[in-house]
Design a protein around this motif. Structure first.
Motif, short mmCIF file in Angstrom:
data_model
loop_
_atom_site.label_atom_id
_atom_site.label_comp_id
_atom_site.label_asym_id
_atom_site.label_seq_id
_atom_site.Cartn_x
_atom_site.Cartn_y
_atom_site.Cartn_z
N GLU A 1 31.34 34.17 43.08
CA GLU A 1 32.78 33.97 43.26
C GLU A 1 33.17 32.50 43.28
O GLU A 1 34.35 32.16 43.18
CB GLU A 1 33.30 34.68 44.51
N GLN B 1 37.86 39.50 38.16
CA GLN B 1 38.20 38.46 39.13
C GLN B 1 37.85 37.07 38.59
O GLN B 1 38.60 36.11 38.80
CB GLN B 1 37.48 38.71 40.46
N ASP C 1 40.48 36.20 36.13
CA ASP C 1 41.71 35.82 36.84
C ASP C 1 41.61 34.38 37.37
O ASP C 1 42.58 33.62 37.31
CB ASP C 1 41.99 36.78 38.00
N ALA C 2 40.44 34.03 37.89
CA ALA C 2 40.26 32.67 38.41
C ALA C 2 40.34 31.64 37.28
O ALA C 2 40.95 30.58 37.45
CB ALA C 2 38.92 32.57 39.14
N ASN D 1 34.77 44.77 37.90
CA ASN D 1 35.79 44.19 38.78
C ASN D 1 35.53 42.71 39.05
O ASN D 1 36.46 41.91 39.11
CB ASN D 1 35.90 44.97 40.09
N GLU D 2 34.27 42.34 39.22
CA GLU D 2 33.94 40.93 39.45
C GLU D 2 34.22 40.10 38.20
O GLU D 2 34.68 38.96 38.30
CB GLU D 2 32.48 40.79 39.87
#
Length: 135
Positions: free
Chosen positions: A104, A66, A69-70, A62-63
């Motif tokens: 992140e 993400q 996506d970023a 999932n990370e």
């Protein structure tokens, strides 16, 4: 092969039942194919990048999604080429993580470095100086 990249990178827990391993590998391959389309690279290239992120940055699936996506957001909204951003994150992400930068924030930080005109050969030097490393 996308699934081979996932298997070789050790992102699937060997202790899991075979059905769960298969499910995780197929989910990884599906995500890599989607990222390949979004980033205008092959699914194999996207899979290798995602496997590298997971291994070097300690990301969950999932990370990694993400982070992808970023990167896609940066590419779409900041006039940056997604394949080049993939390279910068793949090659310099571990340096940024080792310096204490939160996972992140790595993609955005490296995107800013890239957009500032600093490309792969110089990005390692810049990161080491900005983040106070001795490299």
């Amino acid at each position: 092969d996308i699934i081979a990249a996932a298997g070789q990178s050790g992102i699937v827990d060997a202790a899991l039942p075979d059905d769960e391993k298969r499910h995780q590998l197929l989910a990884f391959a599906e995500t890599a194919a989607q990222m390949g389309v979004a980033f205008d690279v092959s699914g194999d290239q996207a899979g290798q990048a995602m496997a590298q992120w997971r291994a070097s940055l300690g990301l969950s699936q999932n990370e990694a999604i993400q982070m992808g996506d970023a990167i896609n957001h940066l590419a779409n909204n900041m006039n940056a080429a997604a394949p080049a951003l993939l390279d910068v994150v793949s090659y310099q992400g571990a340096v940024a993580k080792a310096s204490g930068l939160a996972s992140e924030n790595i993609d955005y930080f490296l995107g800013a470095v890239f957009l500032g005109g600093i490309y792969l050969p110089s990005s390692k030097f810049l990161l080491e100086k900005l983040l106070g490393l001795n490299g």
